[in-house]
Design an enzyme around this catalytic site. Structure first.
Site, PDB file in Angstrom:
ATOM      1  N   ASN A  23     -37.777  -7.258 -59.922  1.00  0.00           N
ATOM      2  CA  ASN A  23     -39.112  -6.737 -60.217  1.00  0.00           C
ATOM      3  C   ASN A  23     -39.560  -5.822 -59.091  1.00  0.00           C
ATOM      4  O   ASN A  23     -38.833  -5.625 -58.123  1.00  0.00           O
ATOM      5  CB  ASN A  23     -40.099  -7.887 -60.452  1.00  0.00           C
ATOM      6  CG  ASN A  23     -40.218  -8.773 -59.231  1.00  0.00           C
ATOM      7  OD1 ASN A  23     -40.614  -8.322 -58.168  1.00  0.00           O
ATOM      8  ND2 ASN A  23     -39.843 -10.045 -59.370  1.00  0.00           N
ATOM      9  N   LYS A  40     -17.338  -7.621 -63.586  1.00  0.00           N
ATOM     10  CA  LYS A  40     -18.249  -6.609 -64.122  1.00  0.00           C
ATOM     11  C   LYS A  40     -18.108  -6.544 -65.648  1.00  0.00           C
ATOM     12  O   LYS A  40     -16.982  -6.472 -66.160  1.00  0.00           O
ATOM     13  CB  LYS A  40     -17.921  -5.249 -63.509  1.00  0.00           C
ATOM     14  CG  LYS A  40     -18.925  -4.197 -63.878  1.00  0.00           C
ATOM     15  CD  LYS A  40     -18.606  -2.865 -63.253  1.00  0.00           C
ATOM     16  CE  LYS A  40     -19.556  -1.816 -63.806  1.00  0.00           C
ATOM     17  NZ  LYS A  40     -19.056  -0.472 -63.602  1.00  0.00           N
ATOM     18  N   PRO A  55     -36.564 -22.404 -61.457  1.00  0.00           N
ATOM     19  CA  PRO A  55     -37.480 -23.443 -60.957  1.00  0.00           C
ATOM     20  C   PRO A  55     -38.775 -22.792 -60.500  1.00  0.00           C
ATOM     21  O   PRO A  55     -38.768 -21.647 -60.042  1.00  0.00           O
ATOM     22  CB  PRO A  55     -36.730 -24.043 -59.761  1.00  0.00           C
ATOM     23  CG  PRO A  55     -35.755 -22.989 -59.345  1.00  0.00           C
ATOM     24  CD  PRO A  55     -35.389 -22.243 -60.594  1.00  0.00           C
ATOM     25  N   ASP A  56     -39.883 -23.497 -60.627  1.00  0.00           N
ATOM     26  CA  ASP A  56     -41.159 -22.977 -60.135  1.00  0.00           C
ATOM     27  C   ASP A  56     -41.386 -23.524 -58.722  1.00  0.00           C
ATOM     28  O   ASP A  56     -41.668 -24.717 -58.545  1.00  0.00           O
ATOM     29  CB  ASP A  56     -42.301 -23.388 -61.080  1.00  0.00           C
ATOM     30  CG  ASP A  56     -43.566 -22.608 -60.756  1.00  0.00           C
ATOM     31  OD1 ASP A  56     -43.938 -22.555 -59.568  1.00  0.00           O
ATOM     32  OD2 ASP A  56     -44.159 -22.039 -61.682  1.00  0.00           O
ATOM     33  N   ILE A  57     -41.245 -22.640 -57.751  1.00  0.00           N
ATOM     34  CA  ILE A  57     -41.287 -23.071 -56.347  1.00  0.00           C
ATOM     35  C   ILE A  57     -42.689 -23.533 -55.958  1.00  0.00           C
ATOM     36  O   ILE A  57     -42.863 -24.560 -55.299  1.00  0.00           O
ATOM     37  CB  ILE A  57     -40.807 -21.919 -55.437  1.00  0.00           C
ATOM     38  CG1 ILE A  57     -39.357 -21.567 -55.817  1.00  0.00           C
ATOM     39  CG2 ILE A  57     -40.901 -22.274 -53.966  1.00  0.00           C
ATOM     40  CD1 ILE A  57     -38.887 -20.219 -55.379  1.00  0.00           C
ATOM     41  N   LEU A  58     -43.694 -22.776 -56.409  1.00  0.00           N
ATOM     42  CA  LEU A  58     -45.081 -23.141 -56.085  1.00  0.00           C
ATOM     43  C   LEU A  58     -45.414 -24.520 -56.658  1.00  0.00           C
ATOM     44  O   LEU A  58     -45.985 -25.377 -55.962  1.00  0.00           O
ATOM     45  CB  LEU A  58     -46.028 -22.078 -56.645  1.00  0.00           C
ATOM     46  CG  LEU A  58     -47.521 -22.328 -56.483  1.00  0.00           C
ATOM     47  CD1 LEU A  58     -47.912 -22.452 -55.014  1.00  0.00           C
ATOM     48  CD2 LEU A  58     -48.338 -21.216 -57.146  1.00  0.00           C
ATOM     49  N   PHE A  94     -50.157 -17.153 -55.336  1.00  0.00           N
ATOM     50  CA  PHE A  94     -50.647 -15.834 -55.724  1.00  0.00           C
ATOM     51  C   PHE A  94     -50.542 -15.757 -57.243  1.00  0.00           C
ATOM     52  O   PHE A  94     -49.688 -16.414 -57.838  1.00  0.00           O
ATOM     53  CB  PHE A  94     -49.809 -14.720 -55.083  1.00  0.00           C
ATOM     54  CG  PHE A  94     -50.270 -14.354 -53.701  1.00  0.00           C
ATOM     55  CD1 PHE A  94     -50.132 -15.246 -52.634  1.00  0.00           C
ATOM     56  CD2 PHE A  94     -50.854 -13.120 -53.450  1.00  0.00           C
ATOM     57  CE1 PHE A  94     -50.565 -14.918 -51.359  1.00  0.00           C
ATOM     58  CE2 PHE A  94     -51.292 -12.773 -52.178  1.00  0.00           C
ATOM     59  CZ  PHE A  94     -51.152 -13.665 -51.126  1.00  0.00           C
ATOM     60  N   LYS A 105     -53.817 -20.944 -63.783  1.00  0.00           N
ATOM     61  CA  LYS A 105     -52.558 -21.086 -63.046  1.00  0.00           C
ATOM     62  C   LYS A 105     -52.715 -22.083 -61.888  1.00  0.00           C
ATOM     63  O   LYS A 105     -51.829 -22.874 -61.593  1.00  0.00           O
ATOM     64  CB  LYS A 105     -52.161 -19.715 -62.487  1.00  0.00           C
ATOM     65  CG  LYS A 105     -50.700 -19.386 -62.648  1.00  0.00           C
ATOM     66  CD  LYS A 105     -50.428 -17.932 -62.316  1.00  0.00           C
ATOM     67  CE  LYS A 105     -49.912 -17.186 -63.522  1.00  0.00           C
ATOM     68  NZ  LYS A 105     -49.559 -15.801 -63.221  1.00  0.00           N
ATOM     69  N   LYS A 120     -50.301 -25.274 -61.817  1.00  0.00           N
ATOM     70  CA  LYS A 120     -49.281 -25.425 -60.767  1.00  0.00           C
ATOM     71  C   LYS A 120     -49.643 -26.503 -59.754  1.00  0.00           C
ATOM     72  O   LYS A 120     -48.809 -26.921 -58.958  1.00  0.00           O
ATOM     73  CB  LYS A 120     -49.076 -24.102 -60.046  1.00  0.00           C
ATOM     74  CG  LYS A 120     -48.731 -22.964 -61.011  1.00  0.00           C
ATOM     75  CD  LYS A 120     -47.650 -22.093 -60.492  1.00  0.00           C
ATOM     76  CE  LYS A 120     -47.365 -20.980 -61.483  1.00  0.00           C
ATOM     77  NZ  LYS A 120     -46.087 -20.330 -61.219  1.00  0.00           N
TER      78      LYS A 120
HETATM   79  N1  CTP Z   1     -43.988 -18.782 -58.467  1.00  0.00           N
HETATM   80  C1  CTP Z   1     -42.999 -19.588 -57.931  1.00  0.00           C
HETATM   81  N2  CTP Z   1     -41.863 -19.808 -58.634  1.00  0.00           N
HETATM   82  C2  CTP Z   1     -41.689 -19.252 -59.860  1.00  0.00           C
HETATM   83  C3  CTP Z   1     -42.696 -18.421 -60.395  1.00  0.00           C
HETATM   84  C4  CTP Z   1     -43.830 -18.198 -59.672  1.00  0.00           C
HETATM   85  O1  CTP Z   1     -43.162 -20.066 -56.809  1.00  0.00           O
HETATM   86  N3  CTP Z   1     -40.564 -19.484 -60.503  1.00  0.00           N
HETATM   87  C5  CTP Z   1     -45.230 -18.617 -57.715  1.00  0.00           C
HETATM   88  C6  CTP Z   1     -45.497 -17.235 -57.168  1.00  0.00           C
HETATM   89  O2  CTP Z   1     -44.969 -17.120 -55.854  1.00  0.00           O
HETATM   90  C7  CTP Z   1     -46.999 -17.179 -57.190  1.00  0.00           C
HETATM   91  C8  CTP Z   1     -47.390 -18.025 -58.377  1.00  0.00           C
HETATM   92  O3  CTP Z   1     -46.276 -18.865 -58.628  1.00  0.00           O
HETATM   93  O4  CTP Z   1     -47.545 -17.799 -56.064  1.00  0.00           O
HETATM   94  C9  CTP Z   1     -47.712 -17.295 -59.639  1.00  0.00           C
HETATM   95  O5  CTP Z   1     -46.729 -16.336 -59.925  1.00  0.00           O
HETATM   96  P1  CTP Z   1     -46.893 -15.357 -61.165  1.00  0.00           P
HETATM   97  O6  CTP Z   1     -45.688 -14.480 -61.238  1.00  0.00           O
HETATM   98  O7  CTP Z   1     -48.237 -14.720 -61.126  1.00  0.00           O
HETATM   99  O8  CTP Z   1     -46.963 -16.336 -62.371  1.00  0.00           O
HETATM  100  P2  CTP Z   1     -45.878 -17.081 -63.180  1.00  0.00           P
HETATM  101  O9  CTP Z   1     -45.837 -18.493 -62.742  1.00  0.00           O
HETATM  102  O10 CTP Z   1     -44.595 -16.339 -63.104  1.00  0.00           O
HETATM  103  O11 CTP Z   1     -46.518 -17.021 -64.629  1.00  0.00           O
HETATM  104  P3  CTP Z   1     -46.622 -15.806 -65.644  1.00  0.00           P
HETATM  105  O12 CTP Z   1     -45.404 -14.956 -65.438  1.00  0.00           O
HETATM  106  O13 CTP Z   1     -46.684 -16.462 -66.951  1.00  0.00           O
HETATM  107  O14 CTP Z   1     -47.897 -15.082 -65.316  1.00  0.00           O
END
Ligand code: CTP
Length: 418
Positions: free
Chosen positions: A218, A296, A314-317, A334, A348, A352
């Site tokens: 991204n 490749k 995984p969602d780190i936050l 964030f 959010k 979270k």
């Molecule tokens: N984050 C994280 N791990 C993930 C996704 C997000 O730690 N796999 C954390 C980001 O660092 C940020 C927060 O979650 O602090 C929100 O990230 P954001 O990209 O705005 O939201 P998403 O959780 O990805 O949700 P969405 O894409 O549906 O808006």
């Protein structure tokens, strides 16, 4: 020479090499500094280039040599303001009568003088010049001005010079200059309101491989997270920064772990625990490719393009926010949103389980994603606060101060957000 008095490794010196016959001695200085574990970045003036080559500086430091104020390549990689602040200490060696005069006058007509004017870091100079130039009232007045402004001075020594005259003006020996640098860097940092606290910060995008040459990514630059890491360190916190792939210099005084994928980022964050503060500024990819190809992926004439199956990362936050003995006392996330920013971000925060959310509007027309500025809404348990648009560094400073006030309620920097 004595060894460095206390460990100074991991710190960075920005070394400005000016034009003088003694410039060759900076090569020995660089060796002494790098052997002590210091990172050395060099800036070579046009006159300095007459005495040492960029190639020898690059070979000894293992780093790019900066030469031009108006180089588009340099500015792209690191702006001159960022470069001026990228070291723990700026060292001018040899410091000629000319650079001392330009520093005293505040000129900024080449890269070296501009960095010296723009820096917010301490400066040490090692003068070297002909004895009459050194003794001249103009040089002595400039020296007094620089000292009064806090510039540290090593040497010059008295002795026979290249011009066959004897007197003060000879560059101090590299071991003496190195010792002055070690002494300065070993001095304990001023304790701030976050002294004794450990902060974990995530920053940048993640790269999720498709095959050995392709990946999903991204537009995050990592700038906001790097600024937060720097601002927390400036308030005395011990900071661990876990960063995805970015083109930014490592912040000073911060432990940096570089990762590529979300899964690696989570592992590095868990390794960094326990901590008191977690700030998740990374733009973590939401998915990775289910079956990463080990070779490749080739085009096959007439065949359909490959379909990518994505699985959630995984969602780190959320992971760091999970209640338990290792949960940081304050977890800040964030939220990058493109519509109904405050509502999405507030939802959010609850989903979270973090304490605060820094919400921003990342629609392309705001220029925030990948840009230098940010406009945020800080959402805490007490409600939402809209902050005016400001530089990412200022956002980081105010956020770090809010974090300090969370731990020490009577802390105040005296600065207001306006
Ligand atoms: N984050 C994280 N791990 C993930 C996704 C997000 O730690 N796999 C954390 C980001 O660092 C940020 C927060 O979650 O602090 C929100 O990230 P954001 O990209 O705005 O939201 P998403 O959780 O990805 O949700 P969405 O894409 O549906 O808006």
């Amino acid at each position: 020479m004595q060894a460095a008095p206390t460990p100074v490794g991991g710190r960075t010196v920005l070394l400005i090499v000016c034009g003088g016959i003694a410039a060759y001695k900076t090569l020995e200085l660089i060796r002494l500094l790098t052997r002590a574990g210091l990172r050395v970045r060099t800036v070579l003036t046009a006159a300095g280039k007459q005495f040492v080559t960029p190639l020898s500086l690059q070979a000894l430091t293992g780093e790019k040599v900066y030469e031009d104020l108006f180089s588009l390549t340099d500015e792209n990689e690191m702006g001159h303001i960022a470069l001026s602040r990228s070291g723990d200490l700026l060292v001018v060696c040899p410091a000629t009568a000319d650079i001392m005069a330009r520093m005293a006058a505040g000129l900024a007509d080449d890269l070296a003088s501009t960095l010296l004017l723009a820096t917010d870091k301490p400066v040490l100079i090692a003068p070297a010049m002909n004895v009459r130039m050194w003794d001249h009232a103009a040089t002595q007045a400039n020296l007094a001005t620089l000292r009064a402004r806090g510039v540290m001075v090593v040497g010059p020594e008295i002795g026979l010079m290249a011009c066959n005259e004897t007197g003060p003006g000879r560059l101090a020996e590299p071991p003496a200059i190195a010792e002055a640098i070690f002494r300065h860097l070993a001095e304990p940092a001023i304790p701030g309101p976050l002294a004794g606290r450990h902060a974990l910060v995530t920053a940048g995008p993640t790269h999720e491989p498709i095959d050995p040459v392709r990946y999903l990514a991204n537009r995050s630059s990592g700038r906001q997270g790097y600024e937060v890491a720097q601002a927390l360190a400036a308030l005395g916190a011990r900071v661990t920064l876990v960063s995805g792939p970015v083109d930014l210099p490592p912040p000073t005084g911060v432990t940096l772990h570089r990762v590529e994928t979300a899964r690696q980022m989570l592992a590095a964050c868990r390794d960094a625990l326990p901590c008191d503060i977690a700030v998740c500024a990374a733009a973590v990819a939401d998915w990775h490719v289910a079956a990463e190809a080990t070779r490749k992926i080739k085009k096959t004439a007439g065949a359909l393009p490959p379909a990518l199956t994505l699985v959630p990362n995984p969602d780190i936050l959320a992971d760091l926010s999970t209640p338990g003995p290792n949960r940081p006392a304050l977890v800040v996330g964030f939220a990058a949103e493109t519509d109904t920013v405050e509502q999405h971000a507030a939802a959010k925060r609850l989903a979270k389980g973090c304490d605060w959310i820094v919400a921003n509007d990342v629609r392309p027309e705001t220029g925030i994603m990948g840009g230098m500025e940010n406009e945020i809404i800080l959402i805490t348990g007490d409600g939402a606060e809209q902050w005016p648009r400001m530089g990412k560094q200022d956002v980081a400073t105010h956020l770090a101060e809010r974090i300090a006030a969370f731990f020490t309620p009577d802390f105040s920097s005296g600065r207001s957000i306006s």
